[in-house]
Design a protein around this motif. Structure first.
Motif, PDB file in Angstrom:
ATOM      1  N   ARG A  43    -103.576  13.718   5.362  1.00 40.08           N
ATOM      2  CA  ARG A  43    -103.950  14.617   6.444  1.00 40.08           C
ATOM      3  C   ARG A  43    -104.005  16.058   5.907  1.00 40.08           C
ATOM      4  O   ARG A  43    -103.061  16.549   5.314  1.00 40.08           O
ATOM      5  CB  ARG A  43    -102.940  14.551   7.582  1.00 40.08           C
ATOM      6  CG  ARG A  43    -103.340  15.355   8.820  1.00 40.08           C
ATOM      7  CD  ARG A  43    -102.213  15.389   9.835  1.00 40.08           C
ATOM      8  NE  ARG A  43    -101.774  14.042  10.212  1.00 40.08           N
ATOM      9  CZ  ARG A  43    -100.712  13.808  10.980  1.00 40.08           C
ATOM     10  NH1 ARG A  43     -99.973  14.817  11.438  1.00 40.08           N
ATOM     11  NH2 ARG A  43    -100.382  12.566  11.283  1.00 40.08           N
ATOM     12  N   GLY A  44    -105.129  16.695   6.097  1.00 36.38           N
ATOM     13  CA  GLY A  44    -105.296  18.057   5.628  1.00 36.38           C
ATOM     14  C   GLY A  44    -105.661  18.181   4.159  1.00 36.38           C
ATOM     15  O   GLY A  44    -105.784  19.294   3.644  1.00 36.38           O
ATOM     16  N   ALA A  45    -105.844  17.043   3.475  1.00 39.67           N
ATOM     17  CA  ALA A  45    -106.123  17.085   2.038  1.00 39.67           C
ATOM     18  C   ALA A  45    -107.463  17.751   1.723  1.00 39.67           C
ATOM     19  O   ALA A  45    -107.566  18.542   0.784  1.00 39.67           O
ATOM     20  CB  ALA A  45    -106.086  15.676   1.454  1.00 39.67           C
ATOM     21  N   LEU A  46    -108.487  17.425   2.503  1.00 40.73           N
ATOM     22  CA  LEU A  46    -109.802  17.997   2.226  1.00 40.73           C
ATOM     23  C   LEU A  46    -109.778  19.522   2.357  1.00 40.73           C
ATOM     24  O   LEU A  46    -110.375  20.241   1.554  1.00 40.73           O
ATOM     25  CB  LEU A  46    -110.853  17.389   3.158  1.00 40.73           C
ATOM     26  CG  LEU A  46    -111.205  15.919   2.898  1.00 40.73           C
ATOM     27  CD1 LEU A  46    -112.239  15.442   3.908  1.00 40.73           C
ATOM     28  CD2 LEU A  46    -111.727  15.739   1.480  1.00 40.73           C
ATOM     29  N   ARG A  47    -109.073  20.014   3.366  1.00 38.95           N
ATOM     30  CA  ARG A  47    -108.972  21.461   3.543  1.00 38.95           C
ATOM     31  C   ARG A  47    -108.227  22.093   2.365  1.00 38.95           C
ATOM     32  O   ARG A  47    -108.619  23.137   1.845  1.00 38.95           O
ATOM     33  CB  ARG A  47    -108.244  21.771   4.842  1.00 38.95           C
ATOM     34  CG  ARG A  47    -108.110  23.264   5.134  1.00 38.95           C
ATOM     35  CD  ARG A  47    -107.344  23.503   6.425  1.00 38.95           C
ATOM     36  NE  ARG A  47    -108.009  22.860   7.553  1.00 38.95           N
ATOM     37  CZ  ARG A  47    -107.509  22.828   8.784  1.00 38.95           C
ATOM     38  NH1 ARG A  47    -106.318  23.374   9.031  1.00 38.95           N
ATOM     39  NH2 ARG A  47    -108.167  22.242   9.766  1.00 38.95           N
ATOM     40  N   GLY A  48    -107.144  21.437   1.929  1.00 36.49           N
ATOM     41  CA  GLY A  48    -106.387  21.966   0.802  1.00 36.49           C
ATOM     42  C   GLY A  48    -107.194  21.977  -0.487  1.00 36.49           C
ATOM     43  O   GLY A  48    -107.143  22.937  -1.262  1.00 36.49           O
TER      44      GLY A  48
END
Length: 257
Positions: free
Chosen positions: A174-179
């Protein structure tokens, strides 16, 4: 088979994965590796004890170890071994499965002890989880790393690292793509430092040795981490809103104490 006469050697698939890890870290961040490991220790027996701050840590450690000519066998959570593709790669690379929270968890320590006795380098996170200390300093450790080192009389090298938390958030995927997108743009600095071996000499022969040895390892990690985050002594600049805080396992030592 791990024996003194036929020490374990890292398979080609793991060496290739380390090169891939180094390329991936180089794409997402600027990797700075300091310190070293004596040449006679690089092929084991050796225990590398690292602080744990992000799901991206294993990739960072694989890359950093590659720069020093080390191919450690990683003690990793059972979830990775259950994944369809990654699990197969982990087993073929010789890594060690840890079934946390089950009756089978002791098997991982037995396997690691056999591996170190046979000449392997083992990478372990003595905190036993991604640390939840409010200031992101190493928290009170589990005794597994110390018991492993004491059982095999193997040297322990603290490996402090900082910056991986800026690439992948605590709740990844969760949130990996943004990171990842943020890292591609900003390319944060990730620092890794190989410290001096932890002196466990007189600890091994006394009652409560595993607990005291664990505290020494965490102390060493804290001392080696401090120079990597000189401008962030109390709290990290990068705040991950999905990261919980748990002060219940805070380690008493702080830089300079």
């Amino acid at each position: 088979m791990d024996t003194a006469h036929s020490p374990w050697r890292p398979p080609l698939i793991w060496r290739a994965a380390q090169l891939l890890a180094r390329a991936l870290v180089g794409l997402l961040a600027r990797l700075e590796v300091t310190g070293d490991v004596a040449a006679h220790l690089r092929r084991g027996p050796l225990v590398l004890a690292a602080n744990h701050i992000s799901p991206f840590d294993p990739v960072v450690m694989a890359a950093a170890c590659q720069t020093r000519g080390i191919a450690p066998r990683i003690m990793a959570t059972a979830g990775l071994f259950r994944a369809p593709v990654i699990g197969t790669l982990m087993r073929r690379a010789g890594h060690i499965r840890v079934d946390r929270g089950t009756n089978a968890v002791h098997r991982a320590l037995d396997a690691a002890t056999t591996a170190v006795a046979g000449g392997s380098v083992i990478l372990i996170y003595p905190e036993g989880r991604i640390g939840l200390d409010p200031g992101m300093w190493p928290e009170r450790g589990k005794t597994g790393a110390a018991r492993l080192a004491l059982a095999c009389a193997a040297p322990v090298i603290p490996v402090a690292q900082w910056g991986a938390h800026e690439v992948l958030p605590y709740r990844a995927p969760r949130g990996a793509l943004r990171g990842i997108a943020r890292s591609l743009w900003r390319r944060p600095v990730i620092r890794v430092h190989f410290g001096e071996p932890v002196d466990l000499g007189e600890v091994s022969a006394s009652p409560g040795a595993a607990r005291r040895a664990t505290d020494r390892i965490i102390d060493a990690l804290t001392d080696n981490l401090a120079p990597l985050r000189p401008d962030e002594p109390d709290a990290p600049r990068h705040v991950d809103p999905g990261r919980p805080s748990d002060p219940s396992r805070a380690h008493r030592r702080r830089p300079g104490n």
